[in-house]
Motif scaffolding. Structure first.
Motif, mmCIF file in Angstrom:
data_model
loop_
_atom_site.group_PDB
_atom_site.id
_atom_site.type_symbol
_atom_site.label_atom_id
_atom_site.label_comp_id
_atom_site.label_asym_id
_atom_site.label_seq_id
_atom_site.Cartn_x
_atom_site.Cartn_y
_atom_site.Cartn_z
ATOM 1 N N SER A 17 22.107 7.766 -14.138
ATOM 2 C CA SER A 17 20.882 8.383 -14.648
ATOM 3 C C SER A 17 19.691 7.436 -14.535
ATOM 4 C CB SER A 17 21.056 8.853 -16.096
ATOM 5 O OG SER A 17 21.233 7.763 -16.973
ATOM 6 N N VAL A 18 19.965 6.147 -14.458
ATOM 7 C CA VAL A 18 18.891 5.162 -14.308
ATOM 8 C C VAL A 18 19.086 4.274 -13.082
ATOM 9 C CG1 VAL A 18 18.244 5.117 -16.749
ATOM 10 C CG2 VAL A 18 20.022 3.567 -15.917
ATOM 11 N N GLY A 19 20.208 4.457 -12.386
ATOM 12 C CA GLY A 19 20.460 3.675 -11.183
ATOM 13 C C GLY A 19 20.707 2.203 -11.444
ATOM 14 N N ARG A 20 21.334 1.887 -12.581
ATOM 15 C CA ARG A 20 21.581 0.496 -12.961
ATOM 16 C C ARG A 20 22.985 0.353 -13.540
ATOM 17 N NH1 ARG A 20 16.102 0.913 -15.126
ATOM 18 N NH2 ARG A 20 14.741 -0.127 -13.636
ATOM 19 N N PRO A 21 23.491 -0.892 -13.538
ATOM 20 C CA PRO A 21 24.789 -1.130 -14.180
ATOM 21 C C PRO A 21 24.714 -0.833 -15.674
ATOM 22 C CG PRO A 21 24.130 -2.999 -12.824
ATOM 23 C CD PRO A 21 22.944 -2.090 -12.906
ATOM 24 N N ALA A 22 25.829 -0.384 -16.227
ATOM 25 C CA ALA A 22 25.916 -0.112 -17.665
ATOM 26 C C ALA A 22 26.495 -1.348 -18.347
ATOM 27 C CB ALA A 22 26.781 1.108 -17.926
ATOM 28 N N GLU A 23 25.647 -2.052 -19.077
ATOM 29 C CA GLU A 23 26.056 -3.283 -19.747
ATOM 30 C C GLU A 23 26.529 -3.006 -21.169
ATOM 31 O OE1 GLU A 23 24.229 -7.684 -20.901
ATOM 32 O OE2 GLU A 23 22.889 -6.151 -20.091
ATOM 33 N N GLY A 24 27.553 -3.733 -21.594
ATOM 34 C CA GLY A 24 28.003 -3.674 -22.986
ATOM 35 C C GLY A 24 28.919 -2.528 -23.331
ATOM 36 N N VAL A 25 29.548 -1.906 -22.340
ATOM 37 C CA VAL A 25 30.492 -0.819 -22.608
ATOM 38 C C VAL A 25 31.883 -1.415 -22.812
ATOM 39 C CG1 VAL A 25 31.573 1.277 -21.709
ATOM 40 C CG2 VAL A 25 29.148 0.824 -21.247
ATOM 41 N N ALA A 26 32.494 -1.120 -23.950
ATOM 42 C CA ALA A 26 33.851 -1.588 -24.225
ATOM 43 C C ALA A 26 34.848 -0.822 -23.366
ATOM 44 C CB ALA A 26 34.185 -1.413 -25.702
ATOM 45 N N VAL A 27 35.795 -1.547 -22.792
ATOM 46 C CA VAL A 27 36.834 -0.962 -21.947
ATOM 47 C C VAL A 27 38.182 -1.463 -22.449
ATOM 48 C CG1 VAL A 27 37.738 -0.744 -19.602
ATOM 49 C CG2 VAL A 27 35.264 -0.970 -19.966
ATOM 50 N N GLN A 28 39.087 -0.529 -22.729
ATOM 51 C CA GLN A 28 40.443 -0.866 -23.163
ATOM 52 C C GLN A 28 41.414 -0.531 -22.035
ATOM 53 O OE1 GLN A 28 41.231 -2.377 -26.139
ATOM 54 N NE2 GLN A 28 38.999 -2.494 -26.347
ATOM 55 N N LEU A 29 42.430 -1.353 -21.887
ATOM 56 C CA LEU A 29 43.425 -1.188 -20.836
ATOM 57 C C LEU A 29 44.790 -0.953 -21.469
ATOM 58 C CD1 LEU A 29 44.069 -1.529 -17.729
ATOM 59 C CD2 LEU A 29 44.503 -3.923 -18.261
ATOM 60 N N ALA A 30 45.502 0.042 -20.953
ATOM 61 C CA ALA A 30 46.872 0.317 -21.399
ATOM 62 C C ALA A 30 47.732 0.553 -20.160
ATOM 63 C CB ALA A 30 46.909 1.538 -22.314
ATOM 64 N N ALA A 31 49.028 0.306 -20.292
ATOM 65 C CA ALA A 31 49.947 0.472 -19.167
ATOM 66 C C ALA A 31 51.248 1.076 -19.659
ATOM 67 C CB ALA A 31 50.210 -0.882 -18.506
ATOM 68 N N ARG A 32 51.967 1.685 -18.724
ATOM 69 C CA ARG A 32 53.310 2.189 -19.038
ATOM 70 C C ARG A 32 54.172 2.100 -17.790
ATOM 71 N NH1 ARG A 32 52.182 8.692 -19.727
ATOM 72 N NH2 ARG A 32 51.931 9.132 -17.514
ATOM 73 N N SER A 33 55.474 2.162 -18.013
ATOM 74 C CA SER A 33 56.448 2.177 -16.927
ATOM 75 C C SER A 33 57.075 3.557 -16.891
ATOM 76 C CB SER A 33 57.525 1.114 -17.151
ATOM 77 O OG SER A 33 56.958 -0.170 -17.091
ATOM 78 N N GLY A 34 56.855 4.282 -15.817
ATOM 79 C CA GLY A 34 57.394 5.625 -15.678
ATOM 80 C C GLY A 34 56.535 6.664 -16.369
ATOM 81 N N THR A 35 56.670 7.911 -15.942
ATOM 82 C CA THR A 35 55.838 8.975 -16.496
ATOM 83 C C THR A 35 56.169 9.303 -17.941
ATOM 84 O OG1 THR A 35 57.342 10.628 -15.588
ATOM 85 C CG2 THR A 35 55.425 10.058 -14.244
ATOM 86 N N LEU A 36 57.360 8.947 -18.398
ATOM 87 C CA LEU A 36 57.741 9.220 -19.785
ATOM 88 C C LEU A 36 57.647 7.992 -20.671
ATOM 89 C CD1 LEU A 36 60.832 11.534 -19.145
ATOM 90 C CD2 LEU A 36 58.459 12.188 -19.601
ATOM 91 N N GLY A 37 57.226 6.862 -20.107
ATOM 92 C CA GLY A 37 57.131 5.630 -20.885
ATOM 93 C C GLY A 37 56.017 5.695 -21.918
ATOM 94 N N GLU A 38 56.160 4.867 -22.939
ATOM 95 C CA GLU A 38 55.138 4.758 -23.986
ATOM 96 C C GLU A 38 53.983 3.901 -23.476
ATOM 97 O OE1 GLU A 38 55.038 6.038 -27.188
ATOM 98 O OE2 GLU A 38 56.787 7.232 -26.615
ATOM 99 N N TRP A 39 52.768 4.291 -23.824
ATOM 100 C CA TRP A 39 51.602 3.489 -23.464
ATOM 101 C C TRP A 39 51.630 2.188 -24.252
ATOM 102 C CZ3 TRP A 39 48.995 4.212 -19.262
ATOM 103 C CH2 TRP A 39 48.885 5.492 -18.717
ATOM 104 N N GLN A 40 51.417 1.084 -23.565
ATOM 105 C CA GLN A 40 51.354 -0.238 -24.174
ATOM 106 C C GLN A 40 49.909 -0.733 -24.098
ATOM 107 O OE1 GLN A 40 53.731 -3.182 -22.140
ATOM 108 N NE2 GLN A 40 52.969 -4.845 -23.400
ATOM 109 N N PRO A 41 49.215 -0.806 -25.238
ATOM 110 C CA PRO A 41 47.852 -1.354 -25.206
ATOM 111 C C PRO A 41 47.899 -2.829 -24.794
ATOM 112 C CG PRO A 41 48.320 -0.293 -27.315
ATOM 113 C CD PRO A 41 49.617 -0.409 -26.578
ATOM 114 N N LEU A 42 47.047 -3.192 -23.850
ATOM 115 C CA LEU A 42 47.054 -4.558 -23.343
ATOM 116 C C LEU A 42 45.830 -5.361 -23.786
ATOM 117 C CD1 LEU A 42 48.253 -3.875 -19.693
ATOM 118 C CD2 LEU A 42 49.620 -4.550 -21.668
#
Length: 136
Positions: A17-42
């Motif tokens: 909307s402004v053609g600039r990078p978005a600074e200060g946005v929090a990003v959380q990462l999670a991972a799992r093994s297999g489609t039925l695995g539980e999400w593990q917050p990293l």
């Protein structure tokens, strides 16, 4: 071809909307093994002045799916009156039902990964929409 036993992930956000990078946005990462695995917050990070997260946590061995959670509401609330009202073709008052005026308060992106590959997943963001893709 990488010989690593795990995949790696990076991301950045461009506020289209402004053609600039978005600074200060929090990003959380999670991972799992297999489609039925539980999400593990990293853990997570926040975008820098260039809109990039350069210090996301490493993925554990065996990761097959990754989820990036972008907390975009605080970012847009900082600029709410400046951005949407300034757009010529955007009405100042939207019927979004949200009391804050932020239509997408968060964005969650889930994708599959393979060991040894790097996944750069940019988020193109604006107050009323977003797009993602696998970058390089």
């Amino acid at each position: 071809m990488s010989t690593s036993t795990t995949a790696s992930v990076s991301t950045h956000i461009l506020d289209t909307s402004v053609g600039r990078p978005a600074e200060g946005v929090a990003v959380q990462l999670a991972a799992r093994s297999g489609t039925l695995g539980e999400w593990q917050p990293l853990g997570g990070s926040a975008t820098d002045a260039d809109g990039r997260c350069k210090d996301l946590p490493a993925l554990p061995a065996g990761t097959t799916h990754v989820r990036l959670d972008f907390e975009v509401e605080p970012y847009f609330l900082k600029f709410e009156n400046q951005q949407a009202d300034a757009q010529q073709d955007a009405p100042a008052n939207r019927d979004s039902g949200a009391t804050t005026g932020v239509f997408f308060p968060e964005v969650a992106i889930t994708f599959a990964v393979k060991p040894g590959e790097h996944y750069h997943v940019p988020l193109l963001l604006n107050p009323f929409g977003y797009s993602v893709y696998r970058g390089s």
